[in-house]
Design an enzyme around this catalytic site. Sequence first.
Site, mmCIF file in Angstrom:
data_model
loop_
_atom_site.group_PDB
_atom_site.id
_atom_site.type_symbol
_atom_site.label_atom_id
_atom_site.label_comp_id
_atom_site.label_asym_id
_atom_site.label_seq_id
_atom_site.Cartn_x
_atom_site.Cartn_y
_atom_site.Cartn_z
ATOM 1 N N LYS A 127 48.802 -16.065 -12.386
ATOM 2 C CA LYS A 127 47.656 -16.918 -12.104
ATOM 3 C C LYS A 127 46.403 -16.321 -12.738
ATOM 4 O O LYS A 127 46.133 -15.136 -12.619
ATOM 5 C CB LYS A 127 47.462 -17.055 -10.600
ATOM 6 C CG LYS A 127 46.449 -18.111 -10.182
ATOM 7 C CD LYS A 127 46.507 -18.299 -8.670
ATOM 8 C CE LYS A 127 45.658 -19.473 -8.205
ATOM 9 N NZ LYS A 127 44.230 -19.238 -8.406
ATOM 10 N N VAL A 128 45.623 -17.157 -13.410
ATOM 11 C CA VAL A 128 44.376 -16.730 -14.027
ATOM 12 C C VAL A 128 43.271 -17.670 -13.560
ATOM 13 O O VAL A 128 43.424 -18.892 -13.632
ATOM 14 C CB VAL A 128 44.464 -16.746 -15.563
ATOM 15 C CG1 VAL A 128 43.136 -16.310 -16.182
ATOM 16 C CG2 VAL A 128 45.597 -15.830 -16.041
ATOM 17 N N ASN A 129 42.186 -17.112 -13.098
ATOM 18 C CA ASN A 129 41.102 -17.905 -12.524
ATOM 19 C C ASN A 129 39.874 -17.951 -13.438
ATOM 20 O O ASN A 129 39.688 -17.055 -14.269
ATOM 21 C CB ASN A 129 40.690 -17.323 -11.170
ATOM 22 C CG ASN A 129 41.803 -17.375 -10.151
ATOM 23 O OD1 ASN A 129 42.660 -18.252 -10.205
ATOM 24 N ND2 ASN A 129 41.801 -16.439 -9.214
ATOM 25 N N THR B 135 0.817 -1.213 0.000
ATOM 26 C CA THR B 135 0.000 0.000 0.000
ATOM 27 C C THR B 135 0.849 1.261 0.000
ATOM 28 O O THR B 135 0.529 2.245 -0.681
ATOM 29 C CB THR B 135 -0.952 0.008 1.210
ATOM 30 O OG1 THR B 135 -1.833 -1.106 1.108
ATOM 31 C CG2 THR B 135 -1.763 1.293 1.279
ATOM 32 N N HIS C 280 -6.639 14.199 -7.355
ATOM 33 C CA HIS C 280 -6.590 13.484 -6.081
ATOM 34 C C HIS C 280 -5.962 12.101 -6.261
ATOM 35 O O HIS C 280 -6.340 11.353 -7.177
ATOM 36 C CB HIS C 280 -7.997 13.334 -5.498
ATOM 37 C CG HIS C 280 -8.000 13.034 -4.041
ATOM 38 N ND1 HIS C 280 -7.774 11.765 -3.550
ATOM 39 C CD2 HIS C 280 -8.179 13.837 -2.950
ATOM 40 C CE1 HIS C 280 -7.815 11.793 -2.237
ATOM 41 N NE2 HIS C 280 -8.075 13.042 -1.834
ATOM 42 N N PRO C 281 -5.017 11.722 -5.402
ATOM 43 C CA PRO C 281 -4.345 10.427 -5.552
ATOM 44 C C PRO C 281 -5.275 9.231 -5.383
ATOM 45 O O PRO C 281 -5.069 8.199 -6.031
ATOM 46 C CB PRO C 281 -3.261 10.448 -4.470
ATOM 47 C CG PRO C 281 -3.695 11.484 -3.490
ATOM 48 C CD PRO C 281 -4.447 12.506 -4.288
ATOM 49 N N HIS D 194 31.064 -40.128 -10.607
ATOM 50 C CA HIS D 194 31.584 -40.105 -9.228
ATOM 51 C C HIS D 194 32.971 -39.447 -9.162
ATOM 52 O O HIS D 194 33.758 -39.741 -8.263
ATOM 53 C CB HIS D 194 31.688 -41.523 -8.647
ATOM 54 C CG HIS D 194 30.407 -42.279 -8.643
ATOM 55 N ND1 HIS D 194 29.526 -42.250 -7.586
ATOM 56 C CD2 HIS D 194 29.841 -43.089 -9.590
ATOM 57 C CE1 HIS D 194 28.477 -43.022 -7.858
ATOM 58 N NE2 HIS D 194 28.644 -43.523 -9.074
ATOM 59 N N SER E 35 -7.466 -1.003 -5.928
ATOM 60 C CA SER E 35 -7.008 -1.132 -4.552
ATOM 61 C C SER E 35 -5.544 -1.539 -4.603
ATOM 62 O O SER E 35 -5.102 -2.171 -5.577
ATOM 63 C CB SER E 35 -7.817 -2.205 -3.806
ATOM 64 O OG SER E 35 -7.174 -2.588 -2.602
ATOM 65 N N SER E 36 -4.800 -1.189 -3.567
ATOM 66 C CA SER E 36 -3.423 -1.700 -3.486
ATOM 67 C C SER E 36 -3.420 -3.212 -3.582
ATOM 68 O O SER E 36 -2.484 -3.818 -4.118
ATOM 69 C CB SER E 36 -2.767 -1.289 -2.162
ATOM 70 O OG SER E 36 -2.729 0.102 -2.019
ATOM 71 N N ASN E 37 -4.492 -3.843 -3.052
ATOM 72 C CA ASN E 37 -4.535 -5.293 -2.955
ATOM 73 C C ASN E 37 -4.630 -6.004 -4.298
ATOM 74 O O ASN E 37 -4.300 -7.192 -4.388
ATOM 75 C CB ASN E 37 -5.713 -5.727 -2.074
ATOM 76 C CG ASN E 37 -5.583 -5.226 -0.653
ATOM 77 O OD1 ASN E 37 -4.555 -4.660 -0.279
ATOM 78 N ND2 ASN E 37 -6.614 -5.429 0.152
ATOM 79 N N SER F 83 45.299 -13.394 -8.995
ATOM 80 C CA SER F 83 45.830 -13.365 -7.637
ATOM 81 C C SER F 83 46.576 -12.069 -7.393
ATOM 82 O O SER F 83 47.227 -11.533 -8.290
ATOM 83 C CB SER F 83 46.765 -14.555 -7.411
ATOM 84 O OG SER F 83 47.408 -14.455 -6.162
ATOM 85 N N GLU G 99 32.744 -18.663 -11.887
ATOM 86 C CA GLU G 99 32.567 -18.377 -10.462
ATOM 87 C C GLU G 99 31.435 -17.377 -10.243
ATOM 88 O O GLU G 99 30.666 -17.495 -9.272
ATOM 89 C CB GLU G 99 33.871 -17.852 -9.874
ATOM 90 C CG GLU G 99 34.954 -18.913 -9.758
ATOM 91 C CD GLU G 99 36.309 -18.360 -9.375
ATOM 92 O OE1 GLU G 99 37.234 -19.171 -9.176
ATOM 93 O OE2 GLU G 99 36.462 -17.123 -9.280
#
Length: 450
Positions: free
Chosen positions: A308-310, A90, A113-114, A172, A123-125, A302, A315
Amino acid sequence: MGAVEVPADAKWGAQTQRAVENFPVSGLRLDPLLVRALAEIKGAAARANAALGVVSPDVAGAVAAAAAEVAAGRWDDQFPVDVFQTGSGTSSNMNVNEVLATLAGERLGAKVHPNDHVNASQSSNDVFPSAIHLAATREITEALIPALGHLAETLRRQSGRFAEVVKAGRTHLMDATPVTLGQEMGGYAQAVENGVERLHAALPRVAELPLGGTAVGTGINAPAGFAATVVGDLSRALDLPLTEARNHFEAQGGRDALVECSGVLRTVAVSLYKVANDVRWMASGPRTGLAEIRLPDLQPGSSIMPGKVNPVVPEAVCQVVAQVMGNDAAVAFAGSAGTFELNVMLPVLGRNLLESIRLLAAVSRLFADACVAGIEADEERCRAYAEASPAIVTALNPVLGYERAAEAVKEAARTGRSVREVVRERQWLADDELDAALDVLALTRGGRDR
């Protein structure tokens, strides 16, 4: 309730100001996508109210024009209410009503008027949940489904490129019979495409708008034909498959369609996690990992280890998945808060659902363009792993039998030799038979062309 001071330059009014002061909770404002949807509903409602004789044409025209400006993002700074507010939304519905009333009044040079004008027949509902459904439908249709389609297409292209790159299969996390990198990529593409199918299946229910139920689902104070007129207007103007709720009591008291939608988003996220995580594993290394594929180098990995490359994009995908899973838990819990004729956790439900859609769309395109499209295979390493895998002895089961094949695997593992070498040494098969049986590319087709 007493006097309340509203900033002189604010377009909102007293109800919005009270909400700002009542809910200093998170600093998170209503999602702009939701503000846009609310404004679009208000504009269509104003046109319907004019056609039905509820509001004068000049007032309705001014409200609709103001709503178009809000929907375009021109007044985003005029919606300061915290997400964690009254559970029906609301406060934010009135925030939109007050801003539109001010803007429309400035256009007309007369008071608008709002409640009596902007919120007429509503209605807000019913408006606030309708805005969530509208925003979700649009973002799924225009952002998420195209992004997932782009990712699936990129994976399909790589599947074709790598159709004959043989590699070790793994179950696995242990050696299994060979597959091709193309087969794996094709499986990933299918998983993403399945997600698109799931979204399409959920869309008809997400696209049902509760509008027209007003306060409790009965439609009190809404003239006959109002909801159908507004929903039809929105559907045509936005080119979305929006429909009026089949039952306004179900549509108002529960948010099952949005819970279902969030569950689909969770499923899509789970698929993306599998793909991103597999890619991380295959790219691990460069010396002590699998190193079967190479990903595009995007940034140093890093602050202390030079060179170093990730796998930063996979990720990022995995982190988005974590957020979507959390959002889904919040949506599911919020969705259970339907008590009698209203759910009272609408703002937090909308926030989490729309964030999940946005994140999945953005990260899917990022994953496709910055990672998947640039994957290169180390074909020699992949084949070497496949040929070294003891699991290729499975192809010899029909001619050697399970026990003798297992003996060959044990001997290979004990001596560090390949299964091929052990079988050749034992002279269990002629060389040409052995070579044919252990053709790793043929093994990826089940040992036969298909």
